[in-house]
Structures are given as C-alpha cells and as structure tokens.
Design a protein around this motif. Structure first.
Motif, PDB file in Angstrom:
ATOM      1  N   LEU A 627       0.825  -1.203   0.000  1.00  0.00           N
ATOM      2  CA  LEU A 627       0.000   0.000   0.000  1.00  0.00           C
ATOM      3  C   LEU A 627       0.863   1.258   0.000  1.00  0.00           C
ATOM      4  CD1 LEU A 627      -2.756  -1.168   2.492  1.00  0.00           C
ATOM      5  CD2 LEU A 627      -3.195  -0.345   0.174  1.00  0.00           C
ATOM      6  N   GLY A 628       1.906   1.247   0.804  1.00  0.00           N
ATOM      7  CA  GLY A 628       2.777   2.412   0.880  1.00  0.00           C
ATOM      8  C   GLY A 628       3.460   2.727  -0.437  1.00  0.00           C
ATOM      9  N   ALA A 629       3.718   1.699  -1.258  1.00  0.00           N
ATOM     10  CA  ALA A 629       4.395   1.900  -2.535  1.00  0.00           C
ATOM     11  C   ALA A 629       3.432   2.247  -3.657  1.00  0.00           C
ATOM     12  CB  ALA A 629       5.180   0.645  -2.902  1.00  0.00           C
ATOM     13  N   SER A 630       2.146   2.335  -3.363  1.00  0.00           N
ATOM     14  CA  SER A 630       1.126   2.553  -4.393  1.00  0.00           C
ATOM     15  C   SER A 630       0.552   3.965  -4.309  1.00  0.00           C
ATOM     16  CB  SER A 630      -0.005   1.537  -4.249  1.00  0.00           C
ATOM     17  OG  SER A 630       0.497   0.213  -4.350  1.00  0.00           O
ATOM     18  N   ALA A 631       0.070   4.451  -5.458  1.00  0.00           N
ATOM     19  CA  ALA A 631      -0.602   5.744  -5.487  1.00  0.00           C
ATOM     20  C   ALA A 631      -2.032   5.623  -5.005  1.00  0.00           C
ATOM     21  CB  ALA A 631      -0.581   6.313  -6.903  1.00  0.00           C
ATOM     22  N   MET A 632      -2.684   4.512  -5.350  1.00  0.00           N
ATOM     23  CA  MET A 632      -4.080   4.296  -4.969  1.00  0.00           C
ATOM     24  C   MET A 632      -4.425   2.838  -5.224  1.00  0.00           C
ATOM     25  SD  MET A 632      -5.982   6.137  -8.209  1.00  0.00           S
ATOM     26  CE  MET A 632      -4.641   7.289  -8.472  1.00  0.00           C
ATOM     27  N   THR A 633      -5.590   2.421  -4.776  1.00  0.00           N
ATOM     28  CA  THR A 633      -6.079   1.079  -5.050  1.00  0.00           C
ATOM     29  C   THR A 633      -7.296   1.163  -5.956  1.00  0.00           C
ATOM     30  OG1 THR A 633      -7.583   0.990  -3.143  1.00  0.00           O
ATOM     31  CG2 THR A 633      -5.296   0.305  -2.781  1.00  0.00           C
ATOM     32  N   GLU A 649      -9.504  -1.032   4.125  1.00  0.00           N
ATOM     33  CA  GLU A 649      -8.077  -1.185   4.393  1.00  0.00           C
ATOM     34  C   GLU A 649      -7.276  -0.144   3.619  1.00  0.00           C
ATOM     35  OE1 GLU A 649      -7.641  -5.944   5.431  1.00  0.00           O
ATOM     36  OE2 GLU A 649      -7.420  -5.281   3.356  1.00  0.00           O
ATOM     37  N   SER A 650      -7.676   0.126   2.393  1.00  0.00           N
ATOM     38  CA  SER A 650      -6.985   1.136   1.592  1.00  0.00           C
ATOM     39  C   SER A 650      -7.159   2.525   2.198  1.00  0.00           C
ATOM     40  CB  SER A 650      -7.531   1.109   0.164  1.00  0.00           C
ATOM     41  OG  SER A 650      -6.988   2.154  -0.611  1.00  0.00           O
ATOM     42  N   LEU A 651      -8.389   2.876   2.559  1.00  0.00           N
ATOM     43  CA  LEU A 651      -8.656   4.214   3.088  1.00  0.00           C
ATOM     44  C   LEU A 651      -7.952   4.433   4.420  1.00  0.00           C
ATOM     45  CD1 LEU A 651     -12.473   4.442   2.245  1.00  0.00           C
ATOM     46  CD2 LEU A 651     -10.521   5.254   0.893  1.00  0.00           C
ATOM     47  N   ALA A 652      -7.959   3.409   5.275  1.00  0.00           N
ATOM     48  CA  ALA A 652      -7.311   3.552   6.577  1.00  0.00           C
ATOM     49  C   ALA A 652      -5.797   3.667   6.441  1.00  0.00           C
ATOM     50  CB  ALA A 652      -7.668   2.365   7.466  1.00  0.00           C
ATOM     51  N   ALA A 653      -5.239   3.076   5.369  1.00  0.00           N
ATOM     52  CA  ALA A 653      -3.796   3.168   5.132  1.00  0.00           C
ATOM     53  C   ALA A 653      -3.411   4.463   4.434  1.00  0.00           C
ATOM     54  CB  ALA A 653      -3.333   1.971   4.304  1.00  0.00           C
ATOM     55  N   GLY A 654      -4.396   5.314   4.152  1.00  0.00           N
ATOM     56  CA  GLY A 654      -4.095   6.587   3.513  1.00  0.00           C
ATOM     57  C   GLY A 654      -3.900   6.480   2.021  1.00  0.00           C
ATOM     58  N   ARG A 655      -4.675   5.600   1.389  1.00  0.00           N
ATOM     59  CA  ARG A 655      -4.613   5.467  -0.058  1.00  0.00           C
ATOM     60  C   ARG A 655      -6.025   5.573  -0.637  1.00  0.00           C
ATOM     61  NH1 ARG A 655      -0.451   6.811   0.943  1.00  0.00           N
ATOM     62  NH2 ARG A 655       1.605   5.906   0.458  1.00  0.00           N
ATOM     63  N   VAL A 656      -6.185   6.438  -1.632  1.00  0.00           N
ATOM     64  CA  VAL A 656      -7.464   6.577  -2.314  1.00  0.00           C
ATOM     65  C   VAL A 656      -7.870   5.232  -2.901  1.00  0.00           C
ATOM     66  CG1 VAL A 656      -8.618   7.631  -4.306  1.00  0.00           C
ATOM     67  CG2 VAL A 656      -7.106   9.006  -2.850  1.00  0.00           C
ATOM     68  N   CYS A 657      -9.152   4.925  -2.835  1.00  0.00           N
ATOM     69  CA  CYS A 657      -9.698   3.733  -3.485  1.00  0.00           C
ATOM     70  C   CYS A 657     -10.712   4.188  -4.532  1.00  0.00           C
ATOM     71  CB  CYS A 657     -10.367   2.804  -2.480  1.00  0.00           C
ATOM     72  SG  CYS A 657     -11.104   1.329  -3.241  1.00  0.00           S
ATOM     73  N   VAL A 658     -10.436   3.863  -5.788  1.00  0.00           N
ATOM     74  CA  VAL A 658     -11.376   4.137  -6.870  1.00  0.00           C
ATOM     75  C   VAL A 658     -12.137   2.844  -7.125  1.00  0.00           C
ATOM     76  CG1 VAL A 658     -11.679   4.889  -9.249  1.00  0.00           C
ATOM     77  CG2 VAL A 658      -9.836   5.863  -7.845  1.00  0.00           C
ATOM     78  N   SER A 659     -13.452   2.895  -6.933  1.00  0.00           N
ATOM     79  CA  SER A 659     -14.257   1.681  -6.920  1.00  0.00           C
ATOM     80  C   SER A 659     -15.528   1.856  -7.732  1.00  0.00           C
ATOM     81  CB  SER A 659     -14.623   1.320  -5.468  1.00  0.00           C
ATOM     82  OG  SER A 659     -15.512   0.221  -5.409  1.00  0.00           O
ATOM     83  N   LEU A 675     -12.645   7.708  -0.836  1.00  0.00           N
ATOM     84  CA  LEU A 675     -13.381   6.735  -1.633  1.00  0.00           C
ATOM     85  C   LEU A 675     -14.023   7.443  -2.819  1.00  0.00           C
ATOM     86  CD1 LEU A 675     -14.556   3.950  -2.204  1.00  0.00           C
ATOM     87  CD2 LEU A 675     -16.403   4.464  -0.588  1.00  0.00           C
ATOM     88  N   VAL A 676     -13.593   7.064  -4.012  1.00  0.00           N
ATOM     89  CA  VAL A 676     -14.149   7.614  -5.243  1.00  0.00           C
ATOM     90  C   VAL A 676     -14.959   6.505  -5.901  1.00  0.00           C
ATOM     91  CG1 VAL A 676     -13.647   8.657  -7.480  1.00  0.00           C
ATOM     92  CG2 VAL A 676     -12.178   9.159  -5.500  1.00  0.00           C
ATOM     93  N   ALA A 677     -16.282   6.606  -5.859  1.00  0.00           N
ATOM     94  CA  ALA A 677     -17.163   5.562  -6.373  1.00  0.00           C
ATOM     95  C   ALA A 677     -17.815   6.021  -7.670  1.00  0.00           C
ATOM     96  CB  ALA A 677     -18.231   5.205  -5.342  1.00  0.00           C
ATOM     97  N   VAL A 678     -17.732   5.173  -8.685  1.00  0.00           N
ATOM     98  CA  VAL A 678     -18.301   5.479  -9.999  1.00  0.00           C
ATOM     99  C   VAL A 678     -19.221   4.341 -10.413  1.00  0.00           C
ATOM    100  CG1 VAL A 678     -16.344   6.896 -10.703  1.00  0.00           C
ATOM    101  CG2 VAL A 678     -16.319   4.437 -11.169  1.00  0.00           C
ATOM    102  N   SER A 679     -20.002   4.570 -11.450  1.00  0.00           N
ATOM    103  CA  SER A 679     -21.055   3.621 -11.793  1.00  0.00           C
ATOM    104  C   SER A 679     -20.523   2.304 -12.322  1.00  0.00           C
ATOM    105  CB  SER A 679     -22.004   4.245 -12.827  1.00  0.00           C
ATOM    106  OG  SER A 679     -21.281   4.615 -13.994  1.00  0.00           O
TER     107      SER A 679
END
Length: 734
Positions: A627-633, A649-659, A675-679
């Motif tokens: 997670l630390g080595a990633s820009a987002m999940t 887990e992604s949000l708590a680790a400080g990584r944006v999650c696009v879902s 959390l970025v949620a799209v259709s």
C-alpha cells in the motif's frame, strides 16, 4: 502396497524391514518419559561455530560472541570448525580473535560432522552452537546461561529473521504438527519475552546445550548431513529421556537466512535435502505413529536422489537401532494431526505454542466453512479481526473447515482459545461452488463438519453459537436448549439465490425461526434480508491509527484473492476496459495484482495480464508495504453483496480507493473523502488518470481522518457484536 514398482520396493526392502521390526519389538515396551532427576552441572561455556569458507560472516559472528562473553565471569572458550577452504583464508580472522581455537578441515563438512569435530575440542559443560551467519546481542549469552539446570538439555535464543515476503520466518520458539505428508516444524511467535518456556527443539544455529548429552546425540545424527533436522532429533531424544528444552525470548540472535548453504547449494537441492531429512527424522524417531508401509510410501514419493541415499544398508541399520529405542518411549507432546479429505474431524490438543484456556467467561462457539488462521480472503479476515477482540471477553471455541490450508501460522493463533476442531471436506464436495445456494449449503454442511459441531457443542457447552456464512445456516438444526444462535451473513441472501423460489422462502423462514439474530456487514444487506433482530457489524481494519505517508508513485494496487471469482472477473474486466486507456494517458502507470495463492499460475497465458506494467503476486504478508508503494487502489467489482474489506483497508492506510458503486457497498454513504465511487469500470478511467496526474489533489483526499474511520476499527466492530451477545444473554448494561 507401498511403492510404485517392484524394483523400487526391492531397493527399499531393508529400510521397510528395519521400521517394521523396530515397531514390533518396541510395541509391548512403551512407557512414558521419566522426569529427569536434577543433576549438578559445572560452570563454563564453550562456543562452537562451524564455518565453510565464509571468513567475512565468521568475523561478524565472532565479534558478537566476544561482546557477549565480556559479561560472563565463568571460564569460556571459542572453537571454530573451518572446512572447505585452506586455513590461510582465516589468517585475518585469527589475528582479530587470537584466543579463538581453529579446527581446520580442507574438505567440506556437513553441519553435523562440523559440530562433532568442534565438540572434540570442547572443555566445558555447556556448549553454545552458533551458525556463522548468526550474530548475538550483547546480553544474549548471559540470558541463556541464567536458564541452565541439571534437567535442562538446551536453551534456545530468540532468532530475528524475515522472509522475502515480509513474514517473520524464524523466531527460535518451535512447535510441530502433522499432515498427510508427515511431521512439520514451525516457528511460533516468541511471546512477551518473560519467563523461559518449554519448546519443541532448540536450533543448532543459536542454542546453549549440555555438552555431555550433545556429544551423544550429535555423533549419532551425521546421517542428516549436509544440514537441517538434526537439531530436531537432539531435542526430541532429550525430552524422551526426561530433559527439558527451553526457549529464552530475552536472548536475541540475528540471522542472515541460509547465507552459507545458498552459496553451495541451489534452492532446489536445499529443499530436496530438507524433505529427505524431514522423512528421515520420522523414520528414526517414530514421531507420527505411522507404520512402515505409510512411511516407506513417503520415501518412494521423494526424488530419486533421496531414495537412493535412504536405500543404503547403513541407513536401514541406524534407523532400526534409533527407532527401536525411540518407539519404546512416548513423546511428551504429540504433534497435532490435520484431518485428511473426507476423514473424521481432528481436535487440536495443547502443544508448545498452543495453550487452551479453562472456561471461566461466557462461552462462544464460532463455526466457519473456511480457514480463518491464516486469513486468506476478506471473509476470513473479518472473522479473525472480530475474534481477536471478542476472545478478550469470551472463551472462544472454533470449528473450522479447510484443514488442509492450516499451517504454521494457524497453530500460534489457536493459543488462548477454548478449543479448536478442524475438518476437511472430501474431494469433490466443493464441486457445487458455482451452483445455487441450496447446493452450496449441502456441500459446505457435510457430515464431518456436522460431527465436529456436535462434538464441540458437547465438549464446550457454549452459551452463544456464531455460525459464519449463509452456507452453514442449516446447522441450527443442531441447536440445544439454553443456547443463543447468531448467523453471520457475510453476504445477504434472497429467494432468487435458489433455483426454486419456494425453497428460498422456506429457508428464509428457517433462519428467522431458528436464529436469535443475524449480523450483516452493510446497510445494503440489512435492507435485503429482514430478520426481527438484524444488526449491522461493519467490516473493519487494524490500520485506523497508522501514521500517514503521502503517496508518491504511479502504481495502482488491486487486492483480491482469486478464489473469490468476483475478484478475478473484476480485475480482468478492469484490465480489458480501463487499464489500456490509463496506460496511454499516464505511461508510467503500473498495476500490482495481489491475487492470493496460485494467482500467477492462474493468469499465465492470459493476454490481459501480460500487458506492460502489470504484475501478479501471490499471497503476501507485507500488505502495508505494498500500500505504501502505491498511489491508490482499485476495486472494479460487480455482482457482490456484503462489503469489500479491501476498500476500508486502503482508506485507513491513507490510499485513495477508486471503486465501482457495487464494490463500494458498506462505505459509499460514509462520507469518506478517499473513496471515489463510480457507476462502472469504464467510469474509473477518468478519476484514476486525474488523480495520477494531480498528486496534490490525490494527497489531499487520501489523508485518513481518524474520527471518520473510528467506527470501522475492528475494536469498534467487535464491540457492536459483543453488545449483541450480551443482550441475548441478558448481561447487557443497557
């Protein structure tokens, strides 16, 4: 009949006869090990270090030994058995450590032979064996020496070493279990570092031994050369003779794992020797209780080189002599045996690292169709996360399927439970995985599992029974008077999950009438299934208090074991629809797919996974580092219920999650800015590209808000579930 062909059986006939005859002669003479009378031992410590052409490593080890010896007031000596190199290679080491005694052998020696050569020069009653790739902390030898006693054979140090996947591979605190392939040794968590504990065996790479006994055992164990498993035999023999074997967590040694063996042997050859010696240890020491035919079949399944080595008449003769004596004395602690597919349940018994509680608090029985320890998917992580907190307030017993997936990490997690019952579905019982819910319930609720539940209800007399997953819901037919039963719906169900909607309606009525409550993990599931007492217990995380490190890469991360087919389908769809466009817009973008056990093999030859920048990894322990080595999940799931733990887990680790919106179930209305949620999956392209090309914006929304995340901590989630239990038992303060 053991063996695969006549010539193989003929070659192995002496070894088979040695095992069978030893067991027959020992069968009527079995006895328990007698407590060893306290015998006075002298003072003085000798250090023996085997070294094969590695003077640089040896220098570091000797420097640490010199520091560790400075605090001792008793006599000492240091002996180095050098081998496989001319003595001139050690001139600089000898100048730096003039009081060290060198025993030179120009030819290479195995570990056992090198130890035996060093012991010939030992003058003191206690011997510290140290690998040349080990270093001692300054007070390690003092801590080990303080544990000596006449009835103690060996004291092991805590070993610090981690594997390439981030898991701590060695601790020095050892235990064992047995599966269909025989006995297996593992390193358990070392504990809090207090009073020394009994352990299975002490590593020959960092342990203090009674010299007199070590000489007896080491000389008889050179058959394990070039390395591994000889030290297991030493400790097993000593315990059968009434000695104690201890682990001292306060004595610390650091290990460069296989720094010597990997220089002279390929990984394949190392594993071959380890497997050969694992079987040989059981042949010689009668550990598993398996007979000659079973053990010889294991031998015949080894590579030909190992079969040839074990077919020697000298090996058969020594196996007979050692096994006949060993089989006469019961093991002080018998390894737990995992059940085979379709076989009867197995009840875990206390070993060195597993110590069960006596019931003193409300008793909770948890029943799972999946392996929980170690957790390999989100459903298992949910149960594990909740139980880690609930076991502080309840005495927890566990019934778990998938026994074959349990390993070294499992047994350490059993410590402190009320009891553990393991089962393994028969081959073919999982064929209904993609069928309707009724078929899956019949598959998961098989006879062995039902029998294990009956046994657990009788033995533990639980106050509360927690059934995990809807597939096991029919177990409530086993309900007994005075119990409270709760069904944990990781995924809610509806009549449409059944081929026959009428059957679905009857099943829903069964759940409402036989369960006191149900738990769901998202508000969407709460609305899907109605029950008089339905409680939402969110999926959570342990990472809500992590210090935030801003993202600084173009790497995307997907976390989702492929055993859950929606994960595989979702990431494959993302790679087809979204990833090419993202890669065109941001050429430096890459994607790591954490697909769980077997994932690289499952995607081999699949063109979508062969795109530039895509890496597929198996299960790993160092999720925080990924997670630390990633820009987002990314979470491109569809067709799911429940909620995806990977999101929180992604949000708590400080990584944006696009879902996708479906993938964001359980969190979409929580007001979490990361959390970025799209259709749909196609809709993920634009926000991912914008966040990769605008790091400032990404870092602004990724920073976790502890207040917002607090309700998604496992501590809070377990508190909600605990409140439900207390209210059902009538012990709630409310």
């Amino acid at each position: 009949m053991w063996g695969n062909r006549f010539r193989q059986r003929l070659r192995m006939a002496p070894l088979h006869a040695a095992v069978a005859l030893a067991d027959r002669l020992a069968g009527r003479a079995r006895r328990d090990p007698l407590p060893r009378a306290h015998e006075a031992t002298g003072v003085g410590i000798s250090v023996v270090i085997p070294d094969r052409d590695a003077p640089e490593l040896l220098m570091r080890a000797l420097d640490s030994v010199r520091s560790a010896l400075e605090g001792l007031t008793e006599p000492s000596q240091v002996v180095v058995t050098t081998n496989g190199a001319p003595s001139e290679r050690y001139a600089e080491v000898a100048r730096a450590h003039p009081h060290t005694e060198f025993v030179h052998h120009a030819e290479p020696l195995g570990f056992g032979a090198a130890v035996v050569a060093g012991l010939k020069r030992v003058r003191h009653d206690w011997t510290l064996l140290l690998n040349n790739d080990m270093t001692l902390e300054r007070d390690a030898l003092h801590e080990l020496a303080a544990c000596r006693a006449g009835d103690v054979f060996a004291i092991g140090a805590q070993i610090i070493q981690r594997s390439a996947d981030g898991r701590r591979e060695e601790t020095g605190f050892t235990d064992w279990y047995a599966d269909a392939s025989g006995v297996r040794i593992f390193h358990a968590p070392p504990g809090d570092g207090g009073v020394p504990r009994r352990t299975l065996c002490v590593s020959g790479g960092a342990g203090l031994f009674q010299t007199r006994q070590l000489r007896r055992y080491a000389g008889d164990s050179v058959c394990y050369d070039p390395f591994y498993w000889e030290d297991v035999e030493w400790s097993v023999r000593a315990q059968r003779e009434g000695f104690r074997v201890l682990f001292c967590a306060r004595a610390i040694a650091h290990h460069l794992h296989r720094a010597t063996t990997s220089r002279f042997y390929t990984p394949t050859e190392i594993e071959r020797v380890v497997e050969r010696n694992r079987v040989l240890c059981d042949l010689r020491n009668a550990i598993t209780g398996h007979g000659a035919a079973s053990l010889l079949q294991r031998v015949c399944d080894l590579p030909y080189a190992s079969q040839r080595e074990l077919s020697r008449l000298s090996v058969a003769a020594r196996v007979f002599a050692r096994r006949r004596r060993a089989a006469c004395v019961q093991l002080p602690v018998v390894p737990v045996t995992l059940p085979v597919a379709g076989g009867p349940p197995s009840r875990v018994t206390p070993t060195f690292s597993v110590r069960f509680r006596s019931a003193a608090r409300p008793r909770l029985l948890v029943i799972s169709p999946y392996c929980i320890y170690p957790a390999r998917h989100g459903g298992a992580r949910r149960v594990e996360g909740l139980l880690r907190r609930l076991r502080c307030e309840f005495d927890v017993a566990l019934v778990s399927d998938e026994a074959s997936l349990h390993d070294a990490r499992s047994f350490a997690s059993f410590d402190g439970l009320l009891g553990v019952h393991l089962v393994q579905r028969a081959v073919g019982d999982d064929a209904a995985a993609g069928a309707d819910l009724a078929d899956r319930m019949r598959s998961h609720g098989h006879h062995a599992l039902r029998q294990a539940v009956i046994d657990a209800l009788r033995i533990h007399r639980p106050d509360v029974v927690q059934v995990e997953h809807v597939e096991l819901a029919m177990l409530s037919k086993l309900r007994q008077a005075g119990q409270r039963w709760i069904l944990g719906l990781h995924d809610a169900f509806s009549p449409s999950d059944f081929r026959d909607p009428a059957e679905g309606a009857r099943f829903a009525d069964h759940v409402r009438s036989t369960y006191d409550a149900v738990t769901v993990c998202s508000r969407e599931d709460h609305r899907l299934f109605a029950h008089p007492r339905a409680v939402c217990v969110f999926n959570g995380t342990d990472s809500t208090q992590m210090e935030h490190a801003p993202s600084d890469s173009a790497q995307l991360l997907f976390m989702g074991p492929f055993r859950y087919v929606q994960n595989l389908n979702g990431i494959r769809h993302f790679l087809r629809v979204a990833y090419p466009a993202i890669k065109d817009a941001v050429p430096e973008a890459s994607l790591v797919v954490l697909g769980g056990d077997g994932a690289p093999a499952a995607t081999a030859g699949d063109d979508v996974f062969a795109q530039p920048g895509v890496r597929v990894l198996e299960h790993r322990e160092d999720i925080a580092a990924l997670l630390g080595a990633s820009a987002m999940t990314v979470n491109p799931l569809s067709g799911i219920r429940g909620s995806a733990i990977k999101v929180i887990e992604s949000l708590a680790a400080g990584r944006v999650c696009v879902s996708t919106l479906e993938g964001a179930r359980g969190y979409a209305d929580a007001g979490l800015p990361g959390l970025v949620a799209v259709s749909d999956v196609a809709g993920m392209i634009d926000p991912i590209v914008k966040l990769l090309t605008d790091p400032a914006r990404r870092r602004d929304i990724e920073r976790p808000d502890a207040a917002q995340l607090a309700r998604f901590s496992w501590q809070q989630c377990a508190a909600v579930q605990g409140d439900l239990y207390r209210s059902l038992l009538g012990t709630s303060d409310a």
